[in-house]
Scaffold this motif. Structure first.
Motif, PDB file in Angstrom:
ATOM      1  N   LEU A 202       2.157   4.881   0.786  1.00 24.25           N
ATOM      2  CA  LEU A 202       1.980   5.724   1.966  1.00 24.25           C
ATOM      3  C   LEU A 202       1.157   6.950   1.604  1.00 24.25           C
ATOM      4  O   LEU A 202       1.267   7.492   0.511  1.00 24.25           O
ATOM      5  N   LYS A 203       0.349   7.365   2.575  1.00 22.13           N
ATOM      6  CA  LYS A 203      -0.479   8.549   2.363  1.00 22.13           C
ATOM      7  C   LYS A 203       0.421   9.788   2.213  1.00 22.13           C
ATOM      8  O   LYS A 203       1.424   9.906   2.927  1.00 22.13           O
ATOM      9  N   MET A 204       0.086  10.645   1.295  1.00 20.62           N
ATOM     10  CA  MET A 204       0.903  11.844   1.142  1.00 20.62           C
ATOM     11  C   MET A 204       0.434  12.902   2.128  1.00 20.62           C
ATOM     12  O   MET A 204      -0.745  13.287   2.118  1.00 20.62           O
ATOM     13  N   LEU A 205       1.332  13.324   2.998  1.00 17.90           N
ATOM     14  CA  LEU A 205       0.941  14.286   4.025  1.00 17.90           C
ATOM     15  C   LEU A 205       0.946  15.698   3.468  1.00 17.90           C
ATOM     16  O   LEU A 205       1.752  16.053   2.620  1.00 17.90           O
ATOM     17  N   LYS A 206       0.041  16.486   4.004  1.00 17.99           N
ATOM     18  CA  LYS A 206      -0.017  17.900   3.658  1.00 17.99           C
ATOM     19  C   LYS A 206       1.240  18.583   4.211  1.00 17.99           C
ATOM     20  O   LYS A 206       1.701  18.246   5.301  1.00 17.99           O
ATOM     21  N   ASN A 207       1.794  19.509   3.473  1.00 16.49           N
ATOM     22  CA  ASN A 207       2.963  20.225   3.977  1.00 16.49           C
ATOM     23  C   ASN A 207       2.503  21.359   4.889  1.00 16.49           C
ATOM     24  O   ASN A 207       1.694  22.197   4.498  1.00 16.49           O
ATOM     25  N   LYS A 208       3.032  21.354   6.116  1.00  6.96           N
ATOM     26  CA  LYS A 208       2.588  22.370   7.077  1.00  6.96           C
ATOM     27  C   LYS A 208       3.409  23.661   6.975  1.00  6.96           C
ATOM     28  O   LYS A 208       3.111  24.632   7.660  1.00  6.96           O
ATOM     29  N   SER A 209       4.462  23.659   6.133  1.00  7.71           N
ATOM     30  CA  SER A 209       5.215  24.908   5.932  1.00  7.71           C
ATOM     31  C   SER A 209       4.290  25.914   5.280  1.00  7.71           C
ATOM     32  O   SER A 209       3.516  25.550   4.407  1.00  7.71           O
TER      33      SER A 209
ATOM     34  N   MET B 146       0.845  -1.196   0.000  1.00  9.22           N
ATOM     35  CA  MET B 146       0.000   0.000   0.000  1.00  9.22           C
ATOM     36  C   MET B 146       0.883   1.250   0.000  1.00  9.22           C
ATOM     37  O   MET B 146       1.794   1.350   0.818  1.00  9.22           O
TER      38      MET B 146
END
Lengths: 114, 114
Positions: free
Chosen positions: B3-10, B1
């Motif tokens: 990996l989920k793409m994380l939102k960039n917090k920058s 599976m």
């Protein structure tokens, strides 16, 4: 009569690190963008590619290994399934952020004015 | 599976000034050196050439006119005999100095470590 050449009162650039060599830390296409994208924490390769849309996989990969060799970022291999690799700014790499901010601030105001 | 793409917090790079465009303020061969050399006050062309020994007249001239167009420095023609031309950082251009210092500091420490 030729004008007298005045001594430069600016302090000499620090040795043995020439100004140019030091600036090389942020040189290379998209290097400032990669550093900027990591400011809020570690990112994976595919996340960085999504953060910087025009960057090719080849260029991102070259930039990441250069920045890793220079000590600006570290690469973590995580034992997830599938294994994943994250890139994170080192403490020294993170110290470049205020400098990037300052340049962006000035660049922004110069563009507004000229 | 995958990996989920994380939102960039920058925070997103400031618009409409793209990070890359803003960084262009200090781009061009020897641009940081020219800015550095002007930190203690105005300099003439021949003085700048002596400050930055490997720079050619052609490159220095190109860099000075670019930096002038961008608003980083101004050119003053002085009514000396013979007339002379001086280059001086604008207040906005001078704001780049702390950023250059910060990059040099980090570059210096990275080089000592790696």
């Amino acid at each position: 009569m030729a004008l007298k050449m005045l001594k430069n009162k600016s302090p000499a650039p620090p040795e043995p690190c020439m100004l140019t060599e030091c600036m090389a830390v942020i040189s290379g296409a998209w290097a400032p963008n990669v550093i900027w994208s990591l400011r809020a924490g570690p990112r994976r390769f595919s996340e960085l590619r999504a953060d910087i849309p025009p960057i090719s996989a080849k260029v991102l990969s070259a930039r990441l290994s250069e920045l890793e060799k220079k000590g600006v970022l570290v690469r973590h291999v995580k034992r997830t399934s599938p294994p994943s690799t994250e890139y994170e700014l080192t403490p020294l790499g993170a110290e470049l952020l205020p400098a990037l901010d300052a340049i962006v601030q000035v660049g922004h105001r110069l563009k507004a004015k000229f």
